[in-house]
Design a protein around this motif. Structure first.
Motif, mmCIF file in Angstrom:
data_model
loop_
_atom_site.group_PDB
_atom_site.id
_atom_site.type_symbol
_atom_site.label_atom_id
_atom_site.label_comp_id
_atom_site.label_asym_id
_atom_site.label_seq_id
_atom_site.Cartn_x
_atom_site.Cartn_y
_atom_site.Cartn_z
ATOM 1 N N ALA A 251 77.771 64.703 58.135
ATOM 2 C CA ALA A 251 77.596 65.207 58.471
ATOM 3 C C ALA A 251 76.486 66.748 57.619
ATOM 4 O O ALA A 251 75.317 66.358 57.925
ATOM 5 N N LEU A 252 77.315 67.114 57.484
ATOM 6 C CA LEU A 252 77.047 68.170 56.490
ATOM 7 C C LEU A 252 75.961 67.712 55.066
ATOM 8 O O LEU A 252 74.970 68.686 54.767
ATOM 9 N N GLN A 253 76.243 66.467 54.212
ATOM 10 C CA GLN A 253 76.286 65.749 53.247
ATOM 11 C C GLN A 253 75.392 65.869 53.745
ATOM 12 O O GLN A 253 73.729 66.072 53.465
ATOM 13 N N ARG A 254 74.741 65.368 54.558
ATOM 14 C CA ARG A 254 72.990 64.321 55.586
ATOM 15 C C ARG A 254 72.202 66.087 55.591
ATOM 16 O O ARG A 254 71.322 65.643 55.338
ATOM 17 N N ALA A 255 72.524 66.525 56.021
ATOM 18 C CA ALA A 255 71.361 67.642 56.186
ATOM 19 C C ALA A 255 71.022 68.466 54.690
ATOM 20 O O ALA A 255 70.071 69.394 55.439
ATOM 21 N N HIS A 256 73.014 68.206 54.430
ATOM 22 C CA HIS A 256 71.911 69.105 52.677
ATOM 23 C C HIS A 256 70.701 67.906 51.868
ATOM 24 O O HIS A 256 69.870 68.606 51.770
#
Length: 263
Positions: free
Chosen positions: A63-68
């Protein structure tokens, strides 16, 4: 009929083998089986089910990777509610029981909301996410290293890098640790950051760069609600020891020497 030796059986696997920090930790961690655990799980890859807490960690990371990545490609921050919705979708793909799913969904939603409230402003479009080193021919001695970095800040002018690793689970406010378990966990985290520095600086594309800091970014708030960040300035003597450890473990793996540490 003569039985093939371990070395003969593993020859094909070892030809293209690369050492990751997960494998190194696995080999060294005698509290969890050490070399024998490494042989069964990392080299022979015996099937084993993933614990729900590991799946939860993977979902948070993704989820954090996609946000970045969204920020890098659009120059705009993804709304927090979209990130939380994506986390829910990712988590639902895992085959965990309903009780675990509800528990981790609640925990992840709370943690991500708190984390983004505290740290979303530090995200920037130039950061690299999930930077892979599989094709980077990174070497320490004879050992070929591989791995993927959660988050990297690169200064092309100064030729410096800061490597950040996201962590779920209990957070720590310093490197000392209160309990034996926490001390062991922080020792592994420290080794991980040292490994990453060596991997970057000995790689094809980043050999002219210096990794100035390794950072542990805890995603889940501590009991008081703080989001902890631990930074490690990577010193020379620790790096030297780490290099020796990597070379020693590499040699053991290549020679199929898996000492019995059960005692």
């Amino acid at each position: 009929l003569e039985q093939p030796t371990m070395k003969e059986l593993l020859a094909h696997t070892l030809e293209s083998y690369k050492l990751s920090v997960t494998h190194l930790t696995s080999f060294l961690d005698v509290t969890r089986g050490g070399p024998h655990y490494f042989l069964l799980n990392n080299l022979l890859r015996f099937p084993k089910s993933k614990h729900p807490s590991a799946e939860y960690g993977s979902a948070i990371h993704e989820a954090l990777q996609r946000a970045h990545m969204h920020l890098a490609s659009t120059d705009m921050k993804k709304p927090v509610e979209d990130i939380l919705q994506e986390f829910e979708q990712i988590l639902s793909k895992y085959n965990m029981g309903e009780h675990d799913y509800k528990l981790y969904l609640q925990r992840g939603t709370t943690s991500l909301s708190a984390f983004l409230a505290a740290k979303y402003d530090t995200f920037n479009p130039s950061q690299k996410v999930e930077l892979g080193f599989g094709a980077q021919q990174s070497r320490v001695g004879d050992a070929v290293l591989t791995g993927s970095l959660d988050l990297v800040d690169i200064d092309n002018k100064a030729k410096t890098m800061v490597v950040t690793d996201y962590k779920t689970g209990g957070s720590s406010s310093n490197w000392n640790g209160k309990t034996d378990n926490e001390k062991l966990k922080l020792h592994k985290y420290r080794q991980q950051l040292l490994f990453y520095k060596l991997m970057c600086e000995q790689s094809r594309d980043y050999s002219r760069y210096t990794v100035t800091n390794g950072v542990l970014q805890f995603v889940e708030p501590a009991q008081g609600g703080d989001i902890h960040t631990l930074s490690l300035e990577l010193d020379k003597s620790e790096l030297e020891r780490m290099s020796q450890l990597i070379c020693a473990v590499w040699s053991k793996i290549m020679n199929c020497d898996f000492p019995d540490t059960s005692s």
